[in-house]
Design a protein around this motif. Structure first.
Motif, mmCIF file in Angstrom:
data_model
loop_
_atom_site.group_PDB
_atom_site.id
_atom_site.type_symbol
_atom_site.label_atom_id
_atom_site.label_comp_id
_atom_site.label_asym_id
_atom_site.label_seq_id
_atom_site.Cartn_x
_atom_site.Cartn_y
_atom_site.Cartn_z
ATOM 1 N N ARG A 142 6.085 10.082 12.061
ATOM 2 C CA ARG A 142 7.024 9.462 11.120
ATOM 3 C C ARG A 142 7.702 10.495 10.213
ATOM 4 N N LEU A 207 1.561 5.289 2.714
ATOM 5 C CA LEU A 207 2.032 4.225 1.828
ATOM 6 C C LEU A 207 0.944 3.947 0.796
ATOM 7 N N ARG A 212 -5.213 -1.071 -1.049
ATOM 8 C CA ARG A 212 -5.916 0.189 -1.298
ATOM 9 C C ARG A 212 -6.202 0.355 -2.792
HETATM 10 N N1 PDD Z 1 1.849 -3.289 6.047
HETATM 11 N N2 PDD Z 1 0.274 1.470 5.419
HETATM 12 C C1 PDD Z 1 1.330 0.996 6.106
HETATM 13 C C2 PDD Z 1 2.117 1.924 6.975
HETATM 14 C C3 PDD Z 1 1.665 -0.374 5.990
HETATM 15 O O1 PDD Z 1 2.723 -0.846 6.671
HETATM 16 C C4 PDD Z 1 0.882 -1.225 5.160
HETATM 17 C C5 PDD Z 1 1.206 -2.677 4.991
HETATM 18 C C6 PDD Z 1 -0.219 -0.670 4.492
HETATM 19 C C7 PDD Z 1 -1.070 -1.492 3.570
HETATM 20 O O2 PDD Z 1 -0.354 -1.847 2.409
HETATM 21 P P1 PDD Z 1 -0.722 -3.167 1.581
HETATM 22 O O3 PDD Z 1 -2.171 -3.051 1.233
HETATM 23 O O4 PDD Z 1 0.152 -3.101 0.374
HETATM 24 O O5 PDD Z 1 -0.450 -4.348 2.470
HETATM 25 C C8 PDD Z 1 -0.474 0.681 4.626
HETATM 26 C C9 PDD Z 1 2.359 -4.616 5.896
HETATM 27 C C10 PDD Z 1 1.300 -5.640 5.710
HETATM 28 C C11 PDD Z 1 3.339 -4.913 7.029
HETATM 29 O O6 PDD Z 1 4.095 -4.003 7.352
HETATM 30 O O7 PDD Z 1 3.361 -6.022 7.559
#
Ligand code: PDD
Length: 285
Positions: A142, A207, A212
């Motif tokens: 990425r 991200l 987290r």
């Molecule tokens: N995805 N890392 C990446 C690359 C993500 O796309 C996500 C979340 C996370 C976790 O972030 P969080 O805890 O804020 O959901 C980490 C979401 C759910 C999606 O793309 O559908």
């Protein structure tokens, strides 16, 4: 019941909900998004999602499409109209509609807002938690600003698809030095032989997952040891436990990585304890 989407000021049945072909989200993936969990019809950790959304918008210099005070009302209206009790609400903001040109359109072009919501099968998710999931690793190809929650997800979807074709649930992406960055749509965690929870520190390469952040608070409240440092694939293979985190399932225990069994091949006790601890610190509004 037909699903309802919000598109630039209008609540529309799905079949009629559409955006302009010159929307920069469609043309360039020039936009950001958030996925916020919905439980009992309420938003999970809502404020943290707004904080990350504003940061993503700021980094890309995209304007808020509506007043910040209006957004919570619109999200709730989409949840209400779709009668979602347990699920997610998705909101996407793009740089708006303008004739295709790589450079930004004039500031007078309003950004676009699309909101959808869907139910989740909680029982099925719970079943997956009690079973655990499998991971395969692959190179992280990425861009250098993975801290921005951009809708440009090509490498992520390619990685997820490769994982699924390999019979795995998620892909862990690995940097050129052999360290795991994160999953294709989740953050990555391991627990070492001393019971210490290890996850990569924030930076441009991952991200900042809302889950987290809340899990870090939960671990602290629970008196669990956490070290924020990068870990290698080798370390992960010999970890006592591993898990992934994201807004929908919160914690999904990992039982194998690249075909190697983690721990005793069952969801780990610390992972499950942390999952329970999350419930005490998360916010429903
Ligand atoms: N995805 N890392 C990446 C690359 C993500 O796309 C996500 C979340 C996370 C976790 O972030 P969080 O805890 O804020 O959901 C980490 C979401 C759910 C999606 O793309 O559908």
């Amino acid at each position: 019941m037909s699903r309802i989407a919000y598109v630039n000021g209008l609540y529309r049945p799905y079949a009629e909900a559409s955006i302009h072909i010159d929307d920069r989200g469609y043309q360039f993936a020039d936009g950001i998004y958030e996925v916020c969990g919905v439980r009992e019809g309420k938003l999970m950790d809502e404020a943290l999602h707004y904080t990350r959304m504003k940061r993503s918008l700021g980094e890309l210099r995209i304007a808020m499409p509506v007043a910040q005070t209006a957004l919570p009302h619109i999200l709730r209206e989409v949840i209400r109209r779709n009668r979602i009790r347990d699920g997610i609400v998705y909101f996407q903001i793009t740089r708006g509609v303008a004739p295709r040109d790589h450079a930004f359109p004039p500031a007078s072009v309003p950004s676009s807002l699309v909101i959808t919501a869907k139910r989740l099968n909680v029982a099925r998710m719970q079943k997956a938690v009690t079973r655990g999931v499998t991971i395969v690793t692959m190179p992280d190809i990425r861009w250098g600003r993975r801290d921005i929650k951009s809708i440009s997800l090509l490498p992520n979807i390619m990685a997820k698809q490769a994982a699924r074709e390999a019979g795995a649930y998620e892909a862990w992406l690995v940097d050129p030095d052999g360290y795991v960055t994160e999953g294709s749509s989740t953050n990555a965690w391991i627990i070492d032989s001393e019971g210490r929870i290890i996850t990569r520190p924030l930076g441009n390469d991952i991200l900042s997952g809302v889950t987290r952040l809340v899990l870090l608070q939960a671990a602290k409240a629970e008196g669990l040891d956490v070290i924020e440092r990068p870990f290698t694939v080798e370390e992960a293979l010999s970890a006592r436990e591993a898990f992934i985190s994201a807004s929908t399932a919160i914690i999904m225990p990992v039982t194998s990585i690249d075909g190697v069994t983690i721990g005793n091949g069952e969801p780990g006790s610390i992972s499950l304890r942390l999952r329970a601890a999350y419930e005490k610190v998360m916010e429903l509004t």
